[in-house]
Design an enzyme around this catalytic site. Structure first.
Site, PDB file in Angstrom:
ATOM      1  CD  GLU A  19      -2.583  -1.018   2.772  1.00  0.00           C
ATOM      2  OE1 GLU A  19      -2.220  -0.187   3.634  1.00  0.00           O
ATOM      3  OE2 GLU A  19      -3.514  -1.806   2.946  1.00  0.00           O
ATOM      4  CD  GLU A  76      -1.143   8.412   7.689  1.00  0.00           C
ATOM      5  OE1 GLU A  76      -1.569   7.561   8.508  1.00  0.00           O
ATOM      6  OE2 GLU A  76      -0.082   9.039   7.851  1.00  0.00           O
ATOM      7  CE  LYS A 126       8.447   1.974  10.632  1.00  0.00           C
ATOM      8  NZ  LYS A 126       8.023   2.856  11.683  1.00  0.00           N
ATOM      9  CE  LYS A 150       5.554   4.626   6.857  1.00  0.00           C
ATOM     10  NZ  LYS A 150       5.110   5.948   7.320  1.00  0.00           N
TER      11      LYS A 150
END
Ligand code: ATP
Length: 588
Positions: free
Chosen positions: A250, A302, A423, A252
């Protein structure tokens, strides 16, 4: 329960930093505590009245407390201030003052934990013009009946300066020992805490219902869940090695994590550190309910600042203009955002957290309708290094900071950092590999153009084993004029006369701060240090770790609590990582 029992226990806890001793003191205290007040005791131990997410703040200033001590003791404020200056601790000063007074008067009655707690809660609830006088009245009436030792701890709780050095893990260890007979059962308590974020409720449940009650803990609407966190990786190769043959990637995004709890028109938003943040995002509260196609839901997203014309994502700093008390409407127009959903944890009265990633993503797309404002975070299923690289390229071009890689088969693991989420940031490929989030512990006055502000800051890591902040570097580069002003405004009110005992530093700063602010820094290297204290003895005896050429990135991490700052373990891992990289380079 008499408050004297609690204050004597606090007194013992203050005298040690050893985790085993603290655990033992807690076990003894819990065993003596009636079950109906155990949650209150657990909050008080942490210097709180309610779990953080309820936002109950005592907000008593030194000046007001001094007036209350004066009213109760009949001693002029001037003398109390003098005593305060000597010790740097108003709690201690009040016990000295009351010591003088109790020699001449009789205590009216024993005070109970219940009475202290109720009075503090009343004080926290007071607002408006007459609230100052009422607060003084409540505090002085408690002090009238308090022994000097009790007064010391009442004052510390009121002023937010109670520092027993007890981490949440230690409280859970002690609860497990006291109420289930074995520390091994900490795991179950940890789970209950992760889904409820409320240690008081966990304590009350295990005390009254044992492990059976704890096992019934479930995700509840409008009660925040502790967020799942990611491990970092440095390269696509490392990601493939850890994730296997097929996984989700995905974007970030570089914004603020928001946990949304929604039922009908009611919307509650929690930040990463689980504070209520609806006031910064009235646009989310207003617009998102119409995108929801469920009775009730808990989502994670987010929130990112965007360029309205191009739709491009803008950096985190833009979004931080929203973090203000006044003129929010103006900020909402000036700094538009999009809400980018990446997870669903609860829907139609049922938890979704135990579903695997793929099923959760499916539900997310089923129950949330997309539009200009509400988006799904871009996602692609990837299988190898090339596919990750291609998606990384797209992600960076869209203005994000890298990728999150997520295992397709795994559930949402509240409150834990593990290898099911990784991450991969773009800048991981150079130098240290990652930025660090460090706690500002001290300041150095600026010279020349920086006169009247802090020219450099002393930073520390968070040692979560001992609940301390050992120093790791002094940073003076990377500050713009604007950021120096901003940081001075934030830090100046946090200057303390006496250094907080949790700060571990050999370097002497010009001023010491209450450890509350977290900022982001990058550095060229981590080295062994005879001066700095982070991870002392971990690599070499009597040496700590320090950052070489540290630089402020411009990010003040207001959404992070000091307990979320980089830990000693993270710094040790980065140190070892750079050693390994150097070793590999030498072999090539
Ligand atoms: P931590 O890993 O402790 O959260 P951090 O905030 O410094 O520390 P980051 O390196 O910023 O960690 O990465 C995690 C954060 O990235 C999340 O907390 C979330 O705010 C943000 N984020 C952005 N995109 C995503 C995504 N697709 N999935 C999950 N989190 C995301």
């Amino acid at each position: 329960m008499k408050f004297s029992i609690l204050s004597e226990s606090f007194n013992k806890m203050e005298s040690t930093t050893k985790r085993t001793e603290l655990t033992q003191f807690l076990v003894e205290l819990f065993e003596e505590t009636r079950h109906d007040i155990i949650s209150k005791i657990v909050y008080l131990i942490q210097g709180k009245l309610r779990p953080d997410f309820e936002g109950v703040e005592l907000g008593v200033a030194d000046r007001l407390a001094i007036r209350a001590i004066s009213k109760s003791s009949g001693i002029p404020t001037k003398n109390i201030q003098e005593e305060y200056r000597k010790s740097g601790d108003l709690g201690h000063a009040s016990s000295v003052i009351l010591e003088q007074k109790t020699q001449t008067t009789f205590l009216a009655q024993d005070i109970t934990v219940q009475r202290v707690y109720d009075t503090l809660l009343k004080i926290a609830g007071l607002g408006g013009s007459r609230s100052q006088d009422m607060k003084i009245k409540y505090i002085s009436s408690l002090l009238n009946d308090a022994t000097p030792l009790e007064a010391r701890f009442i004052l510390k709780i009121l002023l937010g300066t109670l520092r027993l050095g007890i981490a949440e893990n230690t409280v859970m260890d002690a609860l497990a020992i006291a109420f289930t007979g074995s520390k091994e059962n900490r795991k179950q308590l940890q789970y209950a805490y992760n889904v409820s974020s409320d240690l008081g409720r966990v304590a009350e449940t295990v005390a009254t219902k044992g492990l059976e009650g704890i096992e019934k803990f479930e995700i509840k609407l409008f009660n925040p869940i502790r967020p799942m966190l990611a491990d970092r990786v440095k390269s696509e190769d490392e990601a493939v090695e850890k994730m296997g043959s097929e996984f989700a990637a995905e974007y970030k995004l570089d914004g603020e994590r928001v946990q949304l709890h929604i039922e009908g028109e009611k919307v509650v938003l929690f930040s990463r550190s689980l504070e209520r943040i609806e006031s910064y995002y009235p646009d989310i509260v207003e617009k998102i309910p119409k995108n929801i196609q469920a009775e009730n839901i808990i989502l994670e997203a987010e929130a990112v600042a965007v360029n309205e014309d191009t739709g491009e994502f803008l950096p985190f700093q833009e979004l931080m203009h929203r973090r203000r008390k006044y003129k929010i409407k103006e900020a909402v127009t000036k700094y538009p955002i999009t809400v980018n959903f990446f997870d669903i944890l609860y829907c139609n009265d049922k938890s979704c957290a135990e579903l695997d990633y793929a099923k959760r993503r499916e539900r997310l797309e089923k129950f949330v309708k997309e539009d200009e404002f509400a988006r799904y975070i871009p996602m692609s299923i990837v299988r190898n290094k090339n596919e990750i690289e291609d998606f990384m390229e797209n992600s960076i071009n869209a203005g994000s900071e890298g990728l999150m890689l997520k295992s397709l088969e795994k559930p949402y693991q509240a409150g834990s950092r593990g290898s099911h989420w990784l991450k991969l940031k773009r800048e991981y490929r150079n130098e240290l590999g990652d930025s660090l989030d460090l706690v500002v512990i001290g300041g150095f006055f600026g010279k020349g153009r920086r006169k009247g502000r802090y020219g450099a800051l002393l930073l520390g890591t968070y040692d979560d084993e001992n609940d301390t902040f050992p120093s790791i570097c002094k940073v003076g580069t990377g500050f713009s004029d604007e950021s120096l002003d901003q940081i001075y405004q934030i830090l100046h009110p946090k200057v303390v006369i006496k250094r907080d005992p949790r700060i571990i530093s050999e370097m002497e700063a010009d001023v010491w701060f209450e450890p509350e602010l977290v900022i982001e820094v990058v550095a060229s290297e981590i080295t062994l240090s005879p001066i700095h204290k982070a991870a002392t003895d971990a690599i070499r005896k009597d040496a700590g770790l320090a950052l070489r050429f540290p630089k402020f990135t411009g990010k003040v991490r207001v959404e992070k609590a000091v307990e979320d700052a980089s830990t000693n373990e993270e710094v040790i891992a980065l140190y070892r990582g750079q050693k390994k990289a150097a070793h590999e380079r030498n072999r090539m």
